[in-house]
Design an enzyme around this catalytic site. Structure first.
Site, PDB file in Angstrom:
ATOM      1  N   TYR A 110       0.829  -0.983   0.047  1.00  8.38           N
ATOM      2  CA  TYR A 110      -0.063  -0.091   0.061  1.00  8.38           C
ATOM      3  C   TYR A 110       0.778   1.226  -0.083  1.00  8.38           C
ATOM      4  O   TYR A 110       1.915   1.299   0.778  1.00  8.38           O
ATOM      5  CB  TYR A 110      -1.004  -0.149   1.278  1.00  8.38           C
ATOM      6  CG  TYR A 110      -2.018   1.125   1.415  1.00  8.38           C
ATOM      7  CD1 TYR A 110      -3.106   1.294   0.778  1.00  8.38           C
ATOM      8  CD2 TYR A 110      -1.166   2.409   1.981  1.00  8.38           C
ATOM      9  CE1 TYR A 110      -3.780   2.564   1.092  1.00  8.38           C
ATOM     10  CE2 TYR A 110      -1.751   3.480   1.969  1.00  8.38           C
ATOM     11  CZ  TYR A 110      -3.013   3.616   1.506  1.00  8.38           C
ATOM     12  OH  TYR A 110      -3.626   4.752   1.393  1.00  8.38           O
ATOM     13  N   GLU A 198      -3.621   7.525  -4.000  1.00  9.12           N
ATOM     14  CA  GLU A 198      -3.516   6.247  -3.351  1.00  9.12           C
ATOM     15  C   GLU A 198      -3.239   5.145  -4.427  1.00  9.12           C
ATOM     16  O   GLU A 198      -4.015   5.224  -5.527  1.00  9.12           O
ATOM     17  CB  GLU A 198      -4.610   6.068  -2.653  1.00  9.12           C
ATOM     18  CG  GLU A 198      -4.455   4.982  -1.865  1.00  9.12           C
ATOM     19  CD  GLU A 198      -5.926   4.441  -1.321  1.00  9.12           C
ATOM     20  OE1 GLU A 198      -6.104   4.788  -0.210  1.00  9.12           O
ATOM     21  OE2 GLU A 198      -6.869   4.328  -2.024  1.00  9.12           O
TER      22      GLU A 198
END
Ligand code: ADP
Ligand code: MG
Length: 388
Positions: A110, A198
């Site tokens: 992530y 993101e």
């Protein structure tokens, strides 16, 4: 403003960041064969382009091994209502799907850049345990989440990116690629006035190649005046009423309640909604007519509010600051003459020339309930909506 995944990936590509080979986004099944060709050899992944995450588990991301499989998936996915934990029960309609080349996944990471309001700078959030929702990880394993504040002027420095890479156990031969990706994401964040950039998941393929499989970019609406390209995009999240309001300089957000609110100033609008709640009612909308609150805007605001059939009463709460209350009252009266209001109206004015304003309303002979304080107005509106 939120970008769709393929738009986000287009930005990544422009910055030279690693995304999978793509056939682009398509709207019709007939466009699929060309898209598959552009993406290269299969298998492919077909992804619903909606402004919500959690698509994977909801059936919005599917792998196709053959063109025939891809055709079937595209046919079913286009036009479907996708319900994910982020869309609400109603779900969102899929109008576009992205056709990407599917990748083999060895590891999921992530990597995100957010705005940290407390620190007043961009903040990189990263975890070697990607693939799962970061919000879930924050609860179950907070120690697995790395945080690195970034100097907004200097951007992310290479040594910082390398430090992150070590913590994320990025293989040595991908160190350069990772540094470029992390620095590039911060650059996108700054260049686009974003509040979120993101990638989840960022993957390592079995061959050790780094790839951004997903891209989420959200930008700050307040910066749209200098983001010409973003400003030109259609707002996919706005309802027709919200778009109409915007054209007149009114900020409008539809809600589920029965009391239509017309207020000037965002803060006062929020306070009005809170007061309505406190008085036992529920607002049908958030509506800020802006500082001007002229007759044209008030008329438009009435029209927008009255289109909502749930509305049982209208509450006008306007503060006469720069604009005087008597001018506002005239605006309200002009608007009322033009439109047919079929529900009770409660008006509360405060500020400069409030006496004159109230007098104008009272002697107009038009049916309305004049209130004194915010609390008085909220209670009267709730009572009027209940009685209607
Ligand atoms: P969302 O975040 O909305 O669920 P993602 O783009 O993250 O959507 O996709 C969900 C999952 O689908 C990913 O975690 C990944 O496992 C898989 N996936 C997405 N894109 C690809 C791809 N190009 N190749 C292989 N698997 C993919
Ligand atoms: Mg994702």
């Amino acid at each position: 403003m939120k970008l769709l995944e393929f738009e986000g990936k287009d930005v990544f590509r422009r910055y030279g960041l690693p995304v999978p080979p793509t056939g682009g986004a398509i709207e019709k099944p007939a466009q699929l064969p060309a898209a598959l060709k552009r993406a290269g050899k299969g298998p492919w992944v077909i992804k619903a382009q909606v402004l919500a995450g959690g698509r994977g588990k909801a059936g919005g991301v599917k792998i196709a091994k053959t063109p025939k499989e891809a055709a079937l998936i595209v046919k079913n996915m286009l036009g479907m209502k996708l319900v994910t934990p982020q869309t609400g029960e109603k779900g969102v309609k899929v109008n576009k799907v992205l056709v990407d080349k599917a990748s083999d996944i060895a590891r999921e990471i992530y990597l995100g850049v957010v705005l940290d309001r407390k620190l007043g700078c961009p903040l990189i959030i990263a975890s070697a345990e990607g693939g799962v929702e970061i919000e879930v990880l924050a609860h179950t394993k907070p120690e697995a989440i790395l945080r690195m504040p970034v100097d907004a002027t200097a951007g992310l420095r290479p040594y910082q990116a390398r430090q992150l890479a070590f913590q994320l156990r990025i293989p040595a031969d991908q160190l350069g690629a990772f540094v470029k990706l992390a620095m590039g994401m911060v650059k996108i964040f700054m260049d686009l006035d974003a509040n979120l950039v993101e990638v989840n998941p960022l993957i390592l393929t079995p061959k050790g190649e780094l790839l951004a499989l997903d891209a989420k970019v959200t930008t700050d609406d307040n910066a749209l005046f200098r983001q010409k390209e973003l400003a030109a995009k259609p707002d996919l999240e706005a309802t027709p009423a919200e778009k109409e309001a915007k054209k007149t300089g009114i900020t409008f957000i539809g809600l589920d309640g029965t009391i239509g609110c017309m207020v000037n100033g965002a803060g006062l609008a929020m306070a009005t909604m809170d007061s309505v709640h406190l008085a036992g009612g529920s607002p049908a909308n958030f509506l800020d007519v802006g500082g001007g609150a002229n007759a044209e805007q008030v008329t438009k605001a009435f029209q927008i509010i009255m289109k909502d059939k749930k509305v049982q009463a209208v509450l006008i709460n306007i503060f006469g600051g720069i604009m005087r209350c008597d001018t506002i009252a005239e605006g309200v009266l002009t608007a009322l003459k033009k439109i047919k209001l079929t529900v009770p109206l409660v008006v509360r004015l405060e500020g400069t020339n409030v006496k004159e304003g109230k007098a104008l309303l009272q002697k107009s002979g038009l049916k309305m309930i004049v209130a004194d304080s915010l609390w008085d107005a909220a209670q009267k509106a709730v009572a009027a909506a209940g009685a209607n």
